[in-house]
Scaffold this motif. Structure first.
Motif, PDB file in Angstrom:
ATOM      1  N   SER A  10       7.736 133.052  22.871  1.00 29.38           N
ATOM      2  CA  SER A  10       7.312 133.963  21.696  1.00 29.38           C
ATOM      3  C   SER A  10       6.998 133.395  20.847  1.00 29.38           C
ATOM      4  O   SER A  10       5.828 134.435  20.326  1.00 29.38           O
ATOM      5  N   HIS A  11       6.799 132.675  19.999  1.00 28.49           N
ATOM      6  CA  HIS A  11       6.056 131.530  19.422  1.00 28.49           C
ATOM      7  C   HIS A  11       4.702 131.693  19.328  1.00 28.49           C
ATOM      8  O   HIS A  11       3.723 132.222  18.539  1.00 28.49           O
ATOM      9  N   VAL A  12       4.485 131.522  20.774  1.00 22.66           N
ATOM     10  CA  VAL A  12       3.141 131.440  20.778  1.00 22.66           C
ATOM     11  C   VAL A  12       2.988 133.018  20.982  1.00 22.66           C
ATOM     12  O   VAL A  12       0.984 133.445  20.433  1.00 22.66           O
ATOM     13  N   HIS A  13       3.196 133.655  21.831  1.00 19.51           N
ATOM     14  CA  HIS A  13       2.530 135.539  21.370  1.00 19.51           C
ATOM     15  C   HIS A  13       2.987 136.145  20.339  1.00 19.51           C
ATOM     16  O   HIS A  13       1.687 136.377  19.864  1.00 19.51           O
ATOM     17  N   ARG A  14       3.423 135.698  19.037  1.00 17.76           N
ATOM     18  CA  ARG A  14       3.182 136.915  18.179  1.00 17.76           C
ATOM     19  C   ARG A  14       2.704 135.367  17.483  1.00 17.76           C
ATOM     20  O   ARG A  14       1.667 136.343  16.502  1.00 17.76           O
ATOM     21  N   ALA A  15       2.021 133.934  17.383  1.00 19.45           N
ATOM     22  CA  ALA A  15       1.343 133.531  16.546  1.00 19.45           C
ATOM     23  C   ALA A  15       0.107 134.368  18.202  1.00 19.45           C
ATOM     24  O   ALA A  15      -0.914 135.136  16.653  1.00 19.45           O
ATOM     25  N   LEU A  16      -0.437 134.395  18.824  1.00 17.13           N
ATOM     26  CA  LEU A  16      -1.802 135.422  19.161  1.00 17.13           C
ATOM     27  C   LEU A  16      -1.878 136.751  18.537  1.00 17.13           C
ATOM     28  O   LEU A  16      -2.817 136.796  18.300  1.00 17.13           O
ATOM     29  N   ALA A  17      -0.429 137.339  18.202  1.00 13.80           N
ATOM     30  CA  ALA A  17      -0.753 138.633  17.878  1.00 13.80           C
ATOM     31  C   ALA A  17      -0.944 138.378  16.131  1.00 13.80           C
ATOM     32  O   ALA A  17      -1.913 139.777  16.341  1.00 13.80           O
ATOM     33  N   SER A  18      -0.992 137.992  16.108  1.00 13.42           N
ATOM     34  CA  SER A  18      -0.984 137.422  14.289  1.00 13.42           C
ATOM     35  C   SER A  18      -2.677 137.342  14.302  1.00 13.42           C
ATOM     36  O   SER A  18      -3.098 138.095  13.566  1.00 13.42           O
ATOM     37  N   LEU A  19      -3.077 136.098  15.100  1.00 20.17           N
ATOM     38  CA  LEU A  19      -4.689 135.940  15.272  1.00 20.17           C
ATOM     39  C   LEU A  19      -5.051 136.827  15.203  1.00 20.17           C
ATOM     40  O   LEU A  19      -5.852 137.590  14.396  1.00 20.17           O
ATOM     41  N   ARG A  20      -5.463 137.936  16.806  1.00 20.06           N
ATOM     42  CA  ARG A  20      -5.804 139.160  16.818  1.00 20.06           C
ATOM     43  C   ARG A  20      -5.937 140.294  15.099  1.00 20.06           C
ATOM     44  O   ARG A  20      -6.805 140.457  15.642  1.00 20.06           O
ATOM     45  N   GLY A  21      -4.995 140.299  14.879  1.00 22.16           N
ATOM     46  CA  GLY A  21      -4.689 141.201  14.430  1.00 22.16           C
ATOM     47  C   GLY A  21      -5.172 141.085  12.954  1.00 22.16           C
ATOM     48  O   GLY A  21      -6.225 141.881  12.417  1.00 22.16           O
ATOM     49  N   ARG A  22      -5.619 139.637  12.994  1.00 22.18           N
ATOM     50  CA  ARG A  22      -6.503 138.646  11.131  1.00 22.18           C
ATOM     51  C   ARG A  22      -7.849 139.062  11.464  1.00 22.18           C
ATOM     52  O   ARG A  22      -8.929 139.530  10.929  1.00 22.18           O
ATOM     53  N   LEU A  23      -8.289 138.729  12.728  1.00 24.69           N
ATOM     54  CA  LEU A  23      -9.886 139.255  13.021  1.00 24.69           C
ATOM     55  C   LEU A  23      -9.826 140.406  13.507  1.00 24.69           C
ATOM     56  O   LEU A  23     -11.402 140.658  13.424  1.00 24.69           O
ATOM     57  N   THR A  24      -9.492 141.865  14.072  1.00 23.82           N
ATOM     58  CA  THR A  24      -9.901 142.886  14.040  1.00 23.82           C
ATOM     59  C   THR A  24      -9.358 143.488  12.723  1.00 23.82           C
ATOM     60  O   THR A  24     -10.944 144.333  11.895  1.00 23.82           O
ATOM     61  N   THR A  25      -8.981 142.964  11.663  1.00 23.72           N
ATOM     62  CA  THR A  25      -9.031 143.866  10.306  1.00 23.72           C
ATOM     63  C   THR A  25     -10.401 142.311   9.353  1.00 23.72           C
ATOM     64  O   THR A  25     -10.962 143.477   8.785  1.00 23.72           O
ATOM     65  N   GLY A  26     -10.579 141.574  10.222  1.00 26.89           N
ATOM     66  CA  GLY A  26     -12.110 141.282   9.400  1.00 26.89           C
ATOM     67  C   GLY A  26     -13.066 141.493  10.295  1.00 26.89           C
ATOM     68  O   GLY A  26     -14.221 141.024   9.343  1.00 26.89           O
TER      69      GLY A  26
END
Length: 173
Positions: A153-169
């Motif tokens: 879950s920690h890895v999954h949430r971290a990757l989701a957060s990173l993907r979200g930050r990449l797409t907003t940029g």
């Protein structure tokens, strides 16, 4: 898996040989956790100092490497909690919250580190253990002292957060 090969080559009952062989990798791990060379040296030193009195018992259980890494993670989290999530910025008015394009010598690695540094410490630890240390989820769970599902879950949430930050940029031209 490369960590297992190195650790198995060390005479685990000999603390000095463990430190001699693993100190560089532990320092690198601590740097990925903290983002600061001086702080990472302190984290490794404190983790090894906590492990030394318990060394024989840790070796008998086969948890010596996980114990040291967990101590580094705990130390990093403790420092993060004391300092808070505040990151000083020179001029706030210029910051618009979007990711700047990689220019002026900024590399993908710099951008990846900046994004990972914004993750909560436990998620950052899980990502570093998974993708830098190449550990399985069961090993991550052992280091983080949690259930395997929680490590996933920690890895999954971290990757989701990173993907979200990449797409907003990314500009939508």
């Amino acid at each position: 898996m490369r960590a297992e090969v190195i650790v198995s080559a060390v005479r685990p009952d000999d603390f000095a040989s463990y430190v001699a062989v693993r100190s560089h990798a532990l320092q690198r791990f601590a740097y990925l956790m903290s983002g600061d060379a001086a702080e990472s040296a302190d984290l490794v030193q404190e983790a090894l100092a906590r492990a030394y009195p318990r060394w024989r018992g840790l070796v008998k259980r086969g948890t010596h490497d996980a114990y040291v890494k967990r101590s580094i993670v705990n130390g990093s989290i403790d420092r993060w909690r004391k300092l808070g999530r505040v990151v000083p910025v020179a001029d706030v008015s210029e910051y618009d919250g979007r990711t700047a394009p990689a220019v002026d010598g900024t590399t993908d690695a710099d951008e990846a580190w900046r994004l990972c540094a914004e993750l909560p410490p436990v998620q950052r630890a899980a990502v570093v253990l998974r993708f830098h240390e190449d550990l399985a989820f069961a090993q991550i769970a052992e280091v983080l002292d949690c259930a395997e599902a929680t490590a996933r879950s920690h890895v999954h949430r971290a990757l989701a957060s990173l993907r979200g930050r990449l797409t907003t940029g990314v500009d939508d031209d």
